[in-house]
Design a protein around this motif. Structure first.
Motif, PDB file in Angstrom:
ATOM      1  N   THR A  28      -0.892  -1.728   3.281  1.00  0.00           N
ATOM      2  CA  THR A  28      -0.768  -2.408   1.650  1.00  0.00           C
ATOM      3  C   THR A  28       1.020  -0.876   1.087  1.00  0.00           C
ATOM      4  O   THR A  28       1.023  -1.386   0.113  1.00  0.00           O
ATOM      5  CB  THR A  28      -0.537  -3.054   0.922  1.00  0.00           C
ATOM      6  OG1 THR A  28      -2.150  -2.468   0.558  1.00  0.00           O
ATOM      7  CG2 THR A  28      -1.216  -4.521   0.980  1.00  0.00           C
ATOM      8  N   ALA A  29      -0.508   0.261   1.276  1.00  0.00           N
ATOM      9  CA  ALA A  29       0.186   1.467   1.042  1.00  0.00           C
ATOM     10  C   ALA A  29       1.365   1.974   1.246  1.00  0.00           C
ATOM     11  O   ALA A  29       1.793   1.329   2.188  1.00  0.00           O
ATOM     12  CB  ALA A  29      -1.575   2.631   0.542  1.00  0.00           C
ATOM     13  N   VAL A  30       1.733   2.822   0.108  1.00  0.00           N
ATOM     14  CA  VAL A  30       2.677   3.999   0.978  1.00  0.00           C
ATOM     15  C   VAL A  30       2.389   5.084   1.189  1.00  0.00           C
ATOM     16  O   VAL A  30       1.797   5.763   0.175  1.00  0.00           O
ATOM     17  CB  VAL A  30       4.132   3.695  -0.761  1.00  0.00           C
ATOM     18  CG1 VAL A  30       5.128   5.021  -0.746  1.00  0.00           C
ATOM     19  CG2 VAL A  30       4.138   2.218  -0.267  1.00  0.00           C
ATOM     20  N   ALA A  31       2.406   4.955   2.223  1.00  0.00           N
ATOM     21  CA  ALA A  31       1.917   6.933   2.318  1.00  0.00           C
ATOM     22  C   ALA A  31       3.555   7.434   2.904  1.00  0.00           C
ATOM     23  O   ALA A  31       4.031   7.049   3.687  1.00  0.00           O
ATOM     24  CB  ALA A  31       1.177   7.018   3.894  1.00  0.00           C
ATOM     25  N   VAL A 256       0.797  -4.711  -5.824  1.00  0.00           N
ATOM     26  CA  VAL A 256      -0.110  -5.807  -4.995  1.00  0.00           C
ATOM     27  C   VAL A 256      -1.314  -5.658  -6.513  1.00  0.00           C
ATOM     28  O   VAL A 256      -1.128  -4.448  -7.084  1.00  0.00           O
ATOM     29  CB  VAL A 256      -0.432  -5.218  -3.699  1.00  0.00           C
ATOM     30  CG1 VAL A 256       0.631  -5.465  -3.035  1.00  0.00           C
ATOM     31  CG2 VAL A 256      -0.704  -3.576  -4.247  1.00  0.00           C
ATOM     32  N   ILE A 257      -1.786  -6.367  -5.844  1.00  0.00           N
ATOM     33  CA  ILE A 257      -3.443  -6.598  -6.886  1.00  0.00           C
ATOM     34  C   ILE A 257      -4.291  -6.636  -6.054  1.00  0.00           C
ATOM     35  O   ILE A 257      -4.191  -7.503  -4.764  1.00  0.00           O
ATOM     36  CB  ILE A 257      -3.520  -7.924  -7.632  1.00  0.00           C
ATOM     37  CG1 ILE A 257      -2.589  -8.095  -8.694  1.00  0.00           C
ATOM     38  CG2 ILE A 257      -4.722  -8.422  -7.826  1.00  0.00           C
ATOM     39  CD1 ILE A 257      -2.194  -9.749  -9.160  1.00  0.00           C
ATOM     40  N   TYR A 258      -5.329  -5.605  -6.415  1.00  0.00           N
ATOM     41  CA  TYR A 258      -6.680  -5.997  -5.651  1.00  0.00           C
ATOM     42  C   TYR A 258      -7.883  -5.940  -5.939  1.00  0.00           C
ATOM     43  O   TYR A 258      -7.855  -5.694  -7.579  1.00  0.00           O
ATOM     44  CB  TYR A 258      -6.537  -3.697  -4.811  1.00  0.00           C
ATOM     45  CG  TYR A 258      -6.117  -3.382  -4.074  1.00  0.00           C
ATOM     46  CD1 TYR A 258      -5.442  -3.925  -3.188  1.00  0.00           C
ATOM     47  CD2 TYR A 258      -4.787  -2.490  -5.286  1.00  0.00           C
ATOM     48  CE1 TYR A 258      -4.374  -3.286  -2.111  1.00  0.00           C
ATOM     49  CE2 TYR A 258      -3.985  -1.661  -4.117  1.00  0.00           C
ATOM     50  CZ  TYR A 258      -3.975  -2.314  -2.897  1.00  0.00           C
ATOM     51  OH  TYR A 258      -3.040  -1.638  -2.039  1.00  0.00           O
ATOM     52  N   CYS A 259      -8.934  -6.767  -5.936  1.00  0.00           N
ATOM     53  CA  CYS A 259      -9.752  -6.941  -6.421  1.00  0.00           C
ATOM     54  C   CYS A 259     -11.069  -7.188  -5.243  1.00  0.00           C
ATOM     55  O   CYS A 259     -10.545  -7.283  -3.816  1.00  0.00           O
ATOM     56  CB  CYS A 259     -10.205  -8.449  -7.379  1.00  0.00           C
ATOM     57  SG  CYS A 259      -9.198 -10.212  -5.784  1.00  0.00           S
ATOM     58  N   ASN A 260     -12.275  -7.668  -5.147  1.00  0.00           N
ATOM     59  CA  ASN A 260     -13.517  -7.713  -4.941  1.00  0.00           C
ATOM     60  C   ASN A 260     -13.446  -9.343  -5.294  1.00  0.00           C
ATOM     61  O   ASN A 260     -12.876 -10.351  -5.597  1.00  0.00           O
ATOM     62  CB  ASN A 260     -14.873  -6.656  -5.135  1.00  0.00           C
ATOM     63  CG  ASN A 260     -15.054  -6.581  -6.388  1.00  0.00           C
ATOM     64  OD1 ASN A 260     -14.714  -7.885  -7.143  1.00  0.00           O
ATOM     65  ND2 ASN A 260     -16.105  -6.262  -6.816  1.00  0.00           N
ATOM     66  N   THR A 261     -14.633  -9.664  -4.140  1.00  0.00           N
ATOM     67  CA  THR A 261     -14.682 -11.389  -4.147  1.00  0.00           C
ATOM     68  C   THR A 261     -14.903 -11.970  -5.877  1.00  0.00           C
ATOM     69  O   THR A 261     -15.106 -13.105  -5.839  1.00  0.00           O
ATOM     70  CB  THR A 261     -15.951 -11.644  -3.413  1.00  0.00           C
ATOM     71  OG1 THR A 261     -17.242 -10.598  -3.417  1.00  0.00           O
ATOM     72  CG2 THR A 261     -15.667 -11.427  -1.835  1.00  0.00           C
ATOM     73  N   SER A 289      -3.245 -16.734  -4.225  1.00  0.00           N
ATOM     74  CA  SER A 289      -3.011 -15.882  -3.328  1.00  0.00           C
ATOM     75  C   SER A 289      -2.027 -14.804  -3.391  1.00  0.00           C
ATOM     76  O   SER A 289      -2.248 -14.034  -3.194  1.00  0.00           O
ATOM     77  CB  SER A 289      -2.375 -16.469  -1.219  1.00  0.00           C
ATOM     78  OG  SER A 289      -0.456 -17.304  -2.086  1.00  0.00           O
ATOM     79  N   SER A 290      -0.988 -15.365  -4.809  1.00  0.00           N
ATOM     80  CA  SER A 290      -0.107 -14.396  -5.250  1.00  0.00           C
ATOM     81  C   SER A 290      -0.314 -14.229  -7.178  1.00  0.00           C
ATOM     82  O   SER A 290      -0.876 -15.817  -7.717  1.00  0.00           O
ATOM     83  CB  SER A 290       1.135 -14.354  -5.072  1.00  0.00           C
ATOM     84  OG  SER A 290       1.311 -15.445  -4.826  1.00  0.00           O
ATOM     85  N   TRP A 291       0.308 -13.802  -7.596  1.00  0.00           N
ATOM     86  CA  TRP A 291       0.175 -13.673  -9.231  1.00  0.00           C
ATOM     87  C   TRP A 291       1.701 -13.886  -9.603  1.00  0.00           C
ATOM     88  O   TRP A 291       1.702 -12.430  -9.622  1.00  0.00           O
ATOM     89  CB  TRP A 291      -0.827 -13.550  -9.822  1.00  0.00           C
ATOM     90  CG  TRP A 291      -0.784 -14.013 -11.547  1.00  0.00           C
ATOM     91  CD1 TRP A 291      -0.213 -13.127 -12.255  1.00  0.00           C
ATOM     92  CD2 TRP A 291      -1.644 -14.735 -11.968  1.00  0.00           C
ATOM     93  NE1 TRP A 291      -0.318 -13.657 -13.678  1.00  0.00           N
ATOM     94  CE2 TRP A 291      -2.159 -14.936 -13.405  1.00  0.00           C
ATOM     95  CE3 TRP A 291      -3.258 -14.940 -12.106  1.00  0.00           C
ATOM     96  CZ2 TRP A 291      -1.950 -15.424 -14.651  1.00  0.00           C
ATOM     97  CZ3 TRP A 291      -4.279 -15.979 -12.544  1.00  0.00           C
ATOM     98  CH2 TRP A 291      -3.590 -16.391 -13.939  1.00  0.00           C
ATOM     99  N   ILE A 296      -2.041 -10.722  -3.940  1.00  0.00           N
ATOM    100  CA  ILE A 296      -3.929 -10.845  -4.552  1.00  0.00           C
ATOM    101  C   ILE A 296      -4.118 -10.565  -3.044  1.00  0.00           C
ATOM    102  O   ILE A 296      -4.618 -10.937  -2.094  1.00  0.00           O
ATOM    103  CB  ILE A 296      -4.608 -11.584  -5.138  1.00  0.00           C
ATOM    104  CG1 ILE A 296      -3.409 -11.968  -6.021  1.00  0.00           C
ATOM    105  CG2 ILE A 296      -5.742 -11.161  -5.041  1.00  0.00           C
ATOM    106  CD1 ILE A 296      -4.265 -13.289  -7.195  1.00  0.00           C
ATOM    107  N   TYR A 297      -4.298  -8.945  -3.107  1.00  0.00           N
ATOM    108  CA  TYR A 297      -6.160  -8.747  -1.922  1.00  0.00           C
ATOM    109  C   TYR A 297      -7.277  -7.939  -2.035  1.00  0.00           C
ATOM    110  O   TYR A 297      -7.682  -7.758  -2.396  1.00  0.00           O
ATOM    111  CB  TYR A 297      -4.888  -7.576  -0.952  1.00  0.00           C
ATOM    112  CG  TYR A 297      -3.739  -7.774  -0.842  1.00  0.00           C
ATOM    113  CD1 TYR A 297      -3.317  -7.711   1.367  1.00  0.00           C
ATOM    114  CD2 TYR A 297      -2.501  -7.564  -0.873  1.00  0.00           C
ATOM    115  CE1 TYR A 297      -1.997  -7.881   0.817  1.00  0.00           C
ATOM    116  CE2 TYR A 297      -1.360  -7.485  -0.635  1.00  0.00           C
ATOM    117  CZ  TYR A 297      -1.113  -7.539   0.567  1.00  0.00           C
ATOM    118  OH  TYR A 297       0.222  -7.698   0.966  1.00  0.00           O
ATOM    119  N   LEU A 298      -7.528  -8.432  -0.923  1.00  0.00           N
ATOM    120  CA  LEU A 298      -9.422  -8.559  -1.245  1.00  0.00           C
ATOM    121  C   LEU A 298      -9.430  -7.394  -0.532  1.00  0.00           C
ATOM    122  O   LEU A 298      -9.757  -7.013   0.531  1.00  0.00           O
ATOM    123  CB  LEU A 298     -10.216  -9.905  -0.369  1.00  0.00           C
ATOM    124  CG  LEU A 298     -11.536  -9.880  -0.834  1.00  0.00           C
ATOM    125  CD1 LEU A 298     -12.078 -10.209  -2.084  1.00  0.00           C
ATOM    126  CD2 LEU A 298     -11.881 -11.024   0.256  1.00  0.00           C
TER     127      LEU A 298
END
Length: 311
Positions: A28-31, A256-261, A289-291, A296-298
């Motif tokens: 998901t990152a831009v590199a 994007v959204i990143y979170c843990n469980t 899955s999205s907001w 949203i990515y785990l």
């Protein structure tokens, strides 16, 4: 397509493809390549010029758009792989076969370090010593922590919104001459290492060094925002999440959204309170899955044991 976007050339594309398979964060990152080898120069704007109306024949006061230049050093990620020389000589395919099979482990170590550093930087106990600054530090420094929920230190989690964009959003930068350097330290014969300093017991090994340069660039406040201090009794509200997304809202980039469980469960609870089930439905599902259309990515690198040292 993602590997090609890194613009590393055909020589290193297989490495990027393997890294992307291992890490959802890197997918998901831009590199992009750094501007100057192991340094990267970039510009950021503190303010926009003020537009004015004028009558025909009248003049206007000229304004200078003052972009501030900044330079950031890339940090070297380095580690070595070694094994008992007999274990490698007897391995199917010898040295080449051993390195080929253990290569994915080396890439996993590399991607894990990049991902964890991107979130926790060089914060003791969470990031890597001498690493680059991470999202936690940038969100705090830029005033982009939109809510601190007041959870117990030592059992907290965070949710991040990141806007990836090469020019004015977050981006990962890597050495523009080589993505990954693998050095065979024992090309002709094994070398001894001491395995017991008391008896001076030694073991003969074959050894390789893996080296890569990376950094995280955040050129504007609208690159990252966060909700912190989340635990089971201190959860984000819908307004908190909307505020976080508004804090990085822009016409460019990919957010994007990143979170843990813990964060994922907290978001699911917001849906749970609004969930309706019809009589003919036998499936219960509060998965989100999205907001507002933002995925949203785990992310496993985000721990549920954050402390007040991050605040």
């Amino acid at each position: 397509a993602l590997a090609a976007a890194w613009d590393v050339g055909t020589e290193f594309e297989p490495i990027v493809i393997d890294m992307l398979r291992i890490s959802s964060f890197l997918r998901t990152a831009v590199a992009a390549k750094a501007s100057h080898g192991i340094k990267h120069e970039y510009r950021f704007f503190k303010s926009l010029p003020l537009a004015v109306f004028r009558e025909i024949g009248e003049g206007i006061v000229p304004q200078k758009i003052g972009p501030d230049k900044a330079q950031i050093d890339l940090k070297e990620l380095v580690f070595d792989l070694y094994e008992d020389y007999q274990g490698i000589l007897q391995y199917p395919g010898g040295k080449e076969g051993w390195l080929k099979d253990y290569y994915p482990i080396a890439l996993m170590a590399l991607t894990n370090a990049i991902t964890q550093s991107s979130f926790y930087g060089n914060i003791p106990g969470f990031g890597y010593e001498k690493a680059f600054k991470g999202f936690h530090q940038y969100a705090k420094d830029l005033g982009q922590v939109v809510a601190q929920k007041g959870g117990s230190s030592g059992s907290c989690s965070s949710i991040f919104a990141v806007r990836w964009e090469k020019f004015d959003g977050a981006s990962l930068r890597f050495n523009n001459t080589e993505l990954l350097n693998v050095i065979d330290m024992t090309p002709n014969q094994p070398i001894p290492i001491v395995t017991d300093t008391t008896t001076n017991k030694q073991m003969n090994i074959f050894k390789w060094i893996f080296s890569s340069y990376f950094t995280l660039v955040i050129p504007s406040a609208k690159s990252v925002a966060a909700i912190t201090q989340i635990d089971g009794g201190h959860l984000p509200t819908a307004d908190n999440i909307n505020d976080m997304l508004n804090a990085v809202r822009a016409e460019t980039g990919n957010t994007v959204i990143y979170c843990n469980t813990v964060g994922e469960k907290a978001i699911s609870k917001l849906k749970e309170g609004k969930l309706n089930m019809f009589a003919e439905s036998a499936d219960y599902n509060d998965y989100v899955s999205s907001w507002r259309g933002i995925p949203i990515y785990l992310e496993d690198a985000l721990v549920a044991t954050e402390t007040s040292v991050l605040d």
